[in-house]
Design a protein around this motif. Sequence first.
Motif, PDB file in Angstrom:
ATOM      1  N   ILE A  33      42.568  -7.130  33.263  1.00 34.67           N
ATOM      2  CA  ILE A  33      44.022  -6.966  33.175  1.00 34.67           C
ATOM      3  C   ILE A  33      44.321  -5.763  32.296  1.00 34.67           C
ATOM      4  CG2 ILE A  33      46.191  -7.986  32.377  1.00 34.67           C
ATOM      5  CD1 ILE A  33      44.850 -10.744  32.728  1.00 34.67           C
ATOM      6  N   ALA A  34      45.227  -4.909  32.764  1.00 35.27           N
ATOM      7  CA  ALA A  34      45.692  -3.770  31.971  1.00 35.27           C
ATOM      8  C   ALA A  34      47.214  -3.819  31.902  1.00 35.27           C
ATOM      9  CB  ALA A  34      45.249  -2.454  32.601  1.00 35.27           C
ATOM     10  N   ILE A  35      47.748  -3.483  30.738  1.00 29.87           N
ATOM     11  CA  ILE A  35      49.199  -3.410  30.547  1.00 29.87           C
ATOM     12  C   ILE A  35      49.504  -2.056  29.924  1.00 29.87           C
ATOM     13  CG2 ILE A  35      51.216  -4.429  29.447  1.00 29.87           C
ATOM     14  CD1 ILE A  35      49.763  -7.126  29.540  1.00 29.87           C
ATOM     15  N   MET A  36      50.437  -1.334  30.554  1.00 30.34           N
ATOM     16  CA  MET A  36      50.778   0.019  30.118  1.00 30.34           C
ATOM     17  C   MET A  36      52.266   0.150  29.831  1.00 30.34           C
ATOM     18  SD  MET A  36      48.395   2.487  32.348  1.00 30.34           S
ATOM     19  CE  MET A  36      46.622   2.289  32.292  1.00 30.34           C
ATOM     20  N   ASP A  37      52.606   1.134  29.019  1.00 29.02           N
ATOM     21  CA  ASP A  37      54.012   1.404  28.745  1.00 29.02           C
ATOM     22  C   ASP A  37      54.617   2.223  29.886  1.00 29.02           C
ATOM     23  OD1 ASP A  37      53.306   4.105  28.355  1.00 29.02           O
ATOM     24  OD2 ASP A  37      53.565   4.037  26.181  1.00 29.02           O
ATOM     25  N   ASP A  38      55.849   2.620  29.733  1.00 36.59           N
ATOM     26  CA  ASP A  38      56.565   3.320  30.804  1.00 36.59           C
ATOM     27  C   ASP A  38      56.007   4.703  31.116  1.00 36.59           C
ATOM     28  OD1 ASP A  38      57.655   3.935  28.157  1.00 36.59           O
ATOM     29  OD2 ASP A  38      59.132   5.145  29.214  1.00 36.59           O
ATOM     30  N   ARG A  39      55.152   5.220  30.283  1.00 36.75           N
ATOM     31  CA  ARG A  39      54.537   6.529  30.510  1.00 36.75           C
ATOM     32  C   ARG A  39      53.108   6.418  31.043  1.00 36.75           C
ATOM     33  NH1 ARG A  39      56.489   9.561  24.989  1.00 36.75           N
ATOM     34  NH2 ARG A  39      58.702   9.557  25.504  1.00 36.75           N
ATOM     35  N   GLY A  40      52.662   5.189  31.280  1.00 38.70           N
ATOM     36  CA  GLY A  40      51.312   4.990  31.778  1.00 38.70           C
ATOM     37  C   GLY A  40      50.246   5.026  30.696  1.00 38.70           C
ATOM     38  N   GLU A  41      50.651   4.762  29.454  1.00 33.64           N
ATOM     39  CA  GLU A  41      49.707   4.704  28.340  1.00 33.64           C
ATOM     40  C   GLU A  41      49.322   3.249  28.096  1.00 33.64           C
ATOM     41  OE1 GLU A  41      48.339   7.293  26.893  1.00 33.64           O
ATOM     42  OE2 GLU A  41      49.560   8.736  27.970  1.00 33.64           O
ATOM     43  N   LEU A  42      48.049   2.996  27.892  1.00 35.33           N
ATOM     44  CA  LEU A  42      47.531   1.645  27.722  1.00 35.33           C
ATOM     45  C   LEU A  42      48.059   0.987  26.449  1.00 35.33           C
ATOM     46  CD1 LEU A  42      45.520  -0.379  29.026  1.00 35.33           C
ATOM     47  CD2 LEU A  42      43.783   0.579  27.510  1.00 35.33           C
ATOM     48  N   ILE A  43      48.596  -0.226  26.608  1.00 39.69           N
ATOM     49  CA  ILE A  43      49.030  -1.041  25.470  1.00 39.69           C
ATOM     50  C   ILE A  43      47.942  -2.053  25.130  1.00 39.69           C
ATOM     51  CG2 ILE A  43      50.704  -2.720  24.609  1.00 39.69           C
ATOM     52  CD1 ILE A  43      52.750  -1.433  26.532  1.00 39.69           C
ATOM     53  N   CYS A  44      47.481  -2.788  26.146  1.00 46.77           N
ATOM     54  CA  CYS A  44      46.391  -3.736  25.913  1.00 46.77           C
ATOM     55  C   CYS A  44      45.615  -3.964  27.203  1.00 46.77           C
ATOM     56  CB  CYS A  44      46.877  -5.048  25.300  1.00 46.77           C
ATOM     57  SG  CYS A  44      48.023  -6.000  26.275  1.00 46.77           S
ATOM     58  N   PHE A  45      44.403  -4.473  27.027  1.00 53.68           N
ATOM     59  CA  PHE A  45      43.478  -4.628  28.138  1.00 53.68           C
ATOM     60  C   PHE A  45      42.566  -5.804  27.844  1.00 53.68           C
ATOM     61  CE2 PHE A  45      39.346  -3.880  30.069  1.00 53.68           C
ATOM     62  CZ  PHE A  45      39.687  -3.544  31.374  1.00 53.68           C
ATOM     63  N   ALA A  46      42.192  -6.531  28.872  1.00 51.46           N
ATOM     64  CA  ALA A  46      41.202  -7.604  28.730  1.00 51.46           C
ATOM     65  C   ALA A  46      40.357  -7.652  29.989  1.00 51.46           C
ATOM     66  CB  ALA A  46      41.889  -8.949  28.512  1.00 51.46           C
ATOM     67  N   ALA A  47      39.094  -7.990  29.812  1.00 54.82           N
ATOM     68  CA  ALA A  47      38.187  -8.175  30.941  1.00 54.82           C
ATOM     69  C   ALA A  47      37.377  -9.436  30.676  1.00 54.82           C
ATOM     70  CB  ALA A  47      37.271  -6.968  31.103  1.00 54.82           C
ATOM     71  N   GLN A  48      37.434 -10.362  31.612  1.00 55.16           N
ATOM     72  CA  GLN A  48      36.655 -11.571  31.468  1.00 55.16           C
ATOM     73  C   GLN A  48      35.172 -11.258  31.615  1.00 55.16           C
ATOM     74  OE1 GLN A  48      38.713 -13.919  34.516  1.00 55.16           O
ATOM     75  NE2 GLN A  48      39.470 -15.258  32.872  1.00 55.16           N
ATOM     76  N   ALA A  49      34.338 -12.065  30.972  1.00 54.62           N
ATOM     77  CA  ALA A  49      32.893 -11.879  31.045  1.00 54.62           C
ATOM     78  C   ALA A  49      32.440 -11.927  32.500  1.00 54.62           C
ATOM     79  CB  ALA A  49      32.177 -12.961  30.239  1.00 54.62           C
ATOM     80  N   GLY A  50      31.618 -10.966  32.871  1.00 59.37           N
ATOM     81  CA  GLY A  50      31.066 -10.928  34.214  1.00 59.37           C
ATOM     82  C   GLY A  50      31.912 -10.183  35.231  1.00 59.37           C
ATOM     83  N   VAL A  51      33.034  -9.624  34.796  1.00 59.54           N
ATOM     84  CA  VAL A  51      33.882  -8.886  35.735  1.00 59.54           C
ATOM     85  C   VAL A  51      33.138  -7.643  36.220  1.00 59.54           C
ATOM     86  CG1 VAL A  51      35.079  -7.395  34.066  1.00 59.54           C
ATOM     87  CG2 VAL A  51      36.258  -8.122  36.136  1.00 59.54           C
ATOM     88  N   ASN A  52      33.436  -7.227  37.436  1.00 59.09           N
ATOM     89  CA  ASN A  52      32.807  -6.034  37.998  1.00 59.09           C
ATOM     90  C   ASN A  52      33.256  -4.813  37.183  1.00 59.09           C
ATOM     91  OD1 ASN A  52      32.430  -3.621  39.546  1.00 59.09           O
ATOM     92  ND2 ASN A  52      32.112  -4.885  41.358  1.00 59.09           N
ATOM     93  N   ALA A  53      32.340  -4.306  36.370  1.00 60.28           N
ATOM     94  CA  ALA A  53      32.685  -3.209  35.460  1.00 60.28           C
ATOM     95  C   ALA A  53      33.065  -1.934  36.188  1.00 60.28           C
ATOM     96  CB  ALA A  53      31.526  -2.949  34.510  1.00 60.28           C
TER      97      ALA A  53
END
Length: 145
Positions: A33-53
């Motif tokens: 999951i990625a969440i970005m601000d209105d300019r496309g800059e990353l606010i926060c990110f999470a990846a569950q264990a085993g996700v396709n990197a």
Amino acid sequence: MRTRKTLGLAESRQALAEMLRKADEMGGRPIAIAIMDDRGELICFAAQAGVNAALARQNATKKAYTSACMRQDTLDFEERAKASPQGLAGFGNANLFIGGGGAVVIATDGTIMGGLGVSGRTAEEDEEIVQVGKALIGRLIQEQA
């Protein structure tokens, strides 16, 4: 001095937690999951264990970026890209993404506040999860208004 509305870390983290909760409830493959601000800059990110990197992490980021910068959900942007004579390539940006799993966040006054992206499952499952985050942020925006 000009000010602008945008997503902050607090509501982004709440949406992130809610989307992860939904993914766990649904069961299935791990997600990013990625969440970005209105300019496309990353606010926060999470990846569950085993996700396709190689794919899920990259695609979640592209979905959030596309939603924020193109100012529409990625499913709606897919229709726009299909209508373009050159398709997605006509936009000249390799970071854009079409398909399910990306959602734009819009304030009650129409201001674009950011974008959310989910990847790792089918387009339909990614879409279901991202809409949970969008709905939560929508409720938070309503409470603040």
